[in-house]
Design a protein around this motif. Structure first.
Motif, PDB file in Angstrom:
ATOM      1  N   VAL A   1       0.283   4.488  58.118  1.00 43.62           N
ATOM      2  CA  VAL A   1      -1.058   4.141  57.637  1.00 43.62           C
ATOM      3  C   VAL A   1      -2.082   4.045  58.769  1.00 43.62           C
ATOM      4  CG1 VAL A   1      -0.258   3.002  55.539  1.00 43.62           C
ATOM      5  CG2 VAL A   1      -0.417   1.687  57.641  1.00 43.62           C
ATOM      6  N   PHE A   2      -1.630   3.817  59.994  1.00 46.57           N
ATOM      7  CA  PHE A   2      -2.565   3.803  61.121  1.00 46.57           C
ATOM      8  C   PHE A   2      -3.265   5.158  61.227  1.00 46.57           C
ATOM      9  CE2 PHE A   2      -3.613   4.542  65.602  1.00 46.57           C
ATOM     10  CZ  PHE A   2      -4.329   3.395  65.906  1.00 46.57           C
ATOM     11  N   LEU A   3      -2.514   6.236  61.031  1.00 48.41           N
ATOM     12  CA  LEU A   3      -3.111   7.570  61.091  1.00 48.41           C
ATOM     13  C   LEU A   3      -3.962   7.863  59.854  1.00 48.41           C
ATOM     14  CD1 LEU A   3      -0.349   9.830  62.716  1.00 48.41           C
ATOM     15  CD2 LEU A   3      -2.409   8.857  63.760  1.00 48.41           C
ATOM     16  N   HIS A   4      -3.668   7.215  58.724  1.00 48.48           N
ATOM     17  CA  HIS A   4      -4.585   7.319  57.577  1.00 48.48           C
ATOM     18  C   HIS A   4      -5.991   6.923  58.036  1.00 48.48           C
ATOM     19  CE1 HIS A   4      -1.467   6.673  54.076  1.00 48.48           C
ATOM     20  NE2 HIS A   4      -0.974   7.427  55.038  1.00 48.48           N
ATOM     21  N   ARG A   5      -6.064   5.748  58.665  1.00 48.87           N
ATOM     22  CA  ARG A   5      -7.373   5.225  59.091  1.00 48.87           C
ATOM     23  C   ARG A   5      -8.018   6.119  60.141  1.00 48.87           C
ATOM     24  NH1 ARG A   5      -4.411   0.411  58.476  1.00 48.87           N
ATOM     25  NH2 ARG A   5      -3.932   0.272  60.701  1.00 48.87           N
TER      26      ARG A   5
ATOM     27  N   TYR B   1       1.365  17.481  61.700  1.00 47.70           N
ATOM     28  CA  TYR B   1       0.491  17.485  60.524  1.00 47.70           C
ATOM     29  C   TYR B   1      -0.876  16.878  60.845  1.00 47.70           C
ATOM     30  CZ  TYR B   1       1.893  12.562  60.155  1.00 47.70           C
ATOM     31  OH  TYR B   1       2.120  11.229  60.410  1.00 47.70           O
ATOM     32  N   TYR B   2      -0.886  15.839  61.694  1.00 46.22           N
ATOM     33  CA  TYR B   2      -2.148  15.183  62.032  1.00 46.22           C
ATOM     34  C   TYR B   2      -2.987  16.055  62.965  1.00 46.22           C
ATOM     35  CZ  TYR B   2      -5.521  11.736  63.634  1.00 46.22           C
ATOM     36  OH  TYR B   2      -6.692  11.086  63.932  1.00 46.22           O
ATOM     37  N   LEU B   3      -2.357  16.672  63.944  1.00 47.84           N
ATOM     38  CA  LEU B   3      -3.085  17.543  64.868  1.00 47.84           C
ATOM     39  C   LEU B   3      -3.672  18.744  64.129  1.00 47.84           C
ATOM     40  CD1 LEU B   3      -0.654  17.462  67.937  1.00 47.84           C
ATOM     41  CD2 LEU B   3      -2.749  16.141  67.584  1.00 47.84           C
TER      42      LEU B   3
END
Length: 335
Positions: free
Chosen positions: A27-31, A3-5
């Motif tokens: 939440v690290f990937l939120h930032r 989803y992030y990629l």
């Protein structure tokens, strides 16, 4: 991490909707995602005019709408980031109606990011409006494989490569969530300096094992007759702030797992079903099944009874914690 990629690819291609909802536990990937949007949208020297970062818990929805409707200065788009949004958990009211009206027709010159750690109620009208006009992304925790690949990529940026043994030790020691992983990775990379290979010794020097992993190591040492190593593991736990009675409870839980898991496996239950029955995670059950081979059931039952005696002796002051535990290990498990 798919989803992030996918999100990164869309941003790189300029496919940025007028509204995002970032939610979920990673939440690290939120930032990281918010930083990606800043880099893509805030260019041209007017960044300070076109960025609004708002605490959703301290800000009424109408203020969010007002910020989102501002016209960008010397730029094509504004970025409005609302962190810790409570709106998806609140009952509908005037403020939420204003936000709903905005989300139904968001400004094309603003990218509004609504951020919340944890789950959201997908039945809410706010959620449905976000998915209709923009994108809602559930930042789910990464798999162990994804975390390993992320660590390898980040280490490579610093010119370092983990050996397989070092990666296994690192992943078994770090806390869950990429934030904790990133902190511990930073320690390791600082420690190795300009070295190209990260070894298991490097990881052990700076990353303290998780208490669950330490308990496994203690019980492994007991099963192999390495009682000094077992006591060393107990000292690691006390140094990490665990109380003597808390350590006894963890040992009892571990011996109980070793006693029960093989019986459930023998009855035909799969690892996930055993984990559900014993209220733990599948990887813990896999380790417990392997570890149980070092003991016979009579030893494990006796261990549980012995731990009760140690607990009583420590509580009443008849014995000190470390001597009592050392005697328990040696007398109960000597080959």
């Amino acid at each position: 991490m798919k989803y992030y990629l996918e999100f990164v690819r869309e941003v790189q291609e300029g496919r940025i909707p007028p509204v995002y909802l970032f939610y979920g536990d990673e939440v690290f990937l939120h930032r990281q995602a918010i930083n990606r949007l800043k880099a893509a949208l805030l260019t041209g020297g007017a960044e300070s005019f076109n960025l609004s970062e708002i605490d959703g818990e301290e800000t009424a929805p109408e203020e969010v709408v007002r910020a989102a409707r501002l016209v960008p200065v010397l730029a094509v788009c504004r970025l409005v980031v609302v962190r810790n949004i409570p709106y998806f958990d609140q009952k509908p009211g005037l403020g939420s109606e204003l936000l709903e009206a905005y989300l139904d027709a968001p400004s094309p010159s603003t990218c509004l990011v609504l951020q919340k750690a944890g789950p959201v109620d997908r039945r809410k009208k706010l959620y449905q409006l976000v998915t209709r006009r923009g994108r809602a992304i559930d930042f789910t925790p990464l798999s162990a494989g994804d975390v390993a690949r992320w660590v390898s990529r980040e280490a490579k940026k610093s010119g370092a490569v983990f050996t397989r043994e070092a990666m296994d030790r690192f992943l078994s020691s770090v806390p869950g969530g990429l934030q904790g992983v990133a902190v511990e990775l930073g320690k390791v990379l600082t420690y190795v300096g300009e070295k190209e290979r990260v070894t298991v010794e490097d990881v052990a020097a700076v990353v303290a094992p998780r208490r669950e992993e330490t308990i496994f190591q203690v019980v492994d040492a007991v099963g192999e007759g390495r009682f000094e190593a077992a006591i060393d593991g107990i000292r690691v736990l006390t140094a990490a702030g665990e109380s003597p009675l808390g350590i006894l409870a963890m040992l009892a839980r571990q011996f109980r797992l070793l006693l029960c898991a093989p019986d459930l496996a023998a009855s035909g239950l799969a690892v996930p079903e055993i984990a559900a029955r014993l209220q733990t995670k599948p990887f813990v059950i896999k380790k417990a099944l392997a570890q149980a081979r070092n003991f016979h059931p009579g030893q494990l039952a006796a261990a549980l009874a012995g731990l009760l005696e140690v607990d009583a002796d420590v509580k009443t002051g008849r014995q000190d914690f470390f001597p009592a535990l050392a005697n328990f290990f040696i007398l109960g498990f000597k080959k």
